[in-house]
Design an enzyme around this catalytic site. Sequence first.
Site, short mmCIF file in Angstrom:
data_model
loop_
_atom_site.label_atom_id
_atom_site.label_comp_id
_atom_site.label_asym_id
_atom_site.label_seq_id
_atom_site.Cartn_x
_atom_site.Cartn_y
_atom_site.Cartn_z
N THR A 136 0.01 12.46 42.55
CA THR A 136 1.47 12.36 42.46
C THR A 136 1.97 12.57 41.05
O THR A 136 1.25 12.32 40.08
CB THR A 136 1.88 10.95 42.94
N GLU A 138 4.05 10.66 39.78
CA GLU A 138 4.37 9.33 39.25
C GLU A 138 3.37 8.88 38.20
O GLU A 138 3.65 7.94 37.44
CB GLU A 138 4.44 8.29 40.38
N TYR A 161 1.40 1.13 42.37
CA TYR A 161 0.99 2.34 43.12
C TYR A 161 0.55 3.44 42.15
O TYR A 161 -0.56 3.97 42.27
CB TYR A 161 2.15 2.84 43.99
#
Length: 356
Positions: A136, A138, A161
């Site tokens: 990801t 992120e 996460y």
Amino acid sequence: MNKKTWLVTGGAGFIGGNFVLRQMARGEVMVINLDALTYAGNLATLSGIEDHPDHYFVLGSLNDQPLLGYLLETWQPDAIVNFAAESHVDRSIDSAEDFVQTNLVGTFHLLEAARHYWNGLSVEKRAAFRFLHVSTDEVYGSLGETGLFTETTPYQPNSPYSATKAGSDHLVRAWHHTYGLPVLTTNCSNNYGPYQYPEKLIPLMIQNALEGKALPVYGQGANIRDWLYVEDHCRAIECVLENGQPGEVYNIGGHNEKTNLEVVHTLCALLDELAPDSAQGPHRQLIQFVTDRPGHDQRYAIDAGKIQRELGWVPEETFETGLRKTVQWYLDNGEWVQSVINDCHHQWIKTQYDER
Ligand code: NAD
Ligand code: DAU
């Protein structure tokens, strides 16, 4: 010529499910689909390929080492594509344990199983083997008003996460550097499209709006995400798997930066148009500004120049066309939404697990 075999993990989830359905439609590979069927995985997504001869579903976890070894030895896959994860940021804030167990420890187990299997392959098969890890954007943290994430942006994960995804990316990198495992890593922006569990922004808003429930916008709705239609992501993964350079990282994004409030307004307008008989319209009146997510990243935006230059991938869907298709899909598939909410799994699990 025999078809190639790919071991896909998390193929009953949102992106993995779309990827497996796409592979069955293409008809070029056989897929062994390993999924633990957590709340986010559902066989209803795969009901259209229930009897497909090239799809073999296995109920099991990344953390079941004997099962991983058994599957690799039995099916001798040409590639592993690792989608399996705990994926929802809000859940990771409430409790991070499953995120550490699956995203970090699970990826470690999968890498170890892959390494042992790969070491035993013929020279030719070793050279062709790929381990693709789906990650990801992120992991790069949060952007200010300007700038884009590139493959060399330093890692700065902010949520539980993203910290576990960042850790898994580092493990994958280390297994290449230390053991020579031919890995590929992709870091992608926010996906949307069919079969997404209605906890993520877009399907949650659609579902709540149709039920006349509040549309909870965190803070002022000013946070920005870079939206990518899931089919475009699946094509990108295919492209990296088939043509990417082992050891390399590829960022994938849709060039679709929107504030959350813009997204919710557009969804409300689409619902007003596509569901004119809805008792809840105009849907905008359901918007409620609620307490912000702790540590909420302000902005994500991807520079997808490398995958475009080196592998020729570009997104095909615009946000406008993709969102319209997505809203229509949710309007047409209320049964799927109900089945994943009620978690009623189909009774057709094919597994050789017990035969070990
Ligand atoms: P999802 O939550 O919809 O699906 C995850 C799947 O993994 C589920 O089917 C679940 O049952 C399975 N799973 C969970 N734990 C498992 C375990 N221990 N063993 C085997 N299977 C297990 O997730 P998604 O949105 O489809 O995301 C897929 C991958 O893509 C994830 O790795 C995620 O980090 C990454 N990603 C997602 C997005 C996004 O916008 N959704 C964007 C970029 C990257
Ligand atoms: O960027 C890629 C990531 O995108 C993936 O790695 C994650 O797996 C995926 O869940 C997604 O993370 P986000 O946190 O960005 O997605 P989510 O749909 O949860 O939220 C999108 C934005 O909308 C975010 O700024 C928070 C906001 N939001 C979310 C929900 C669920 C709201 O305002 N209200 C909500 O009810």
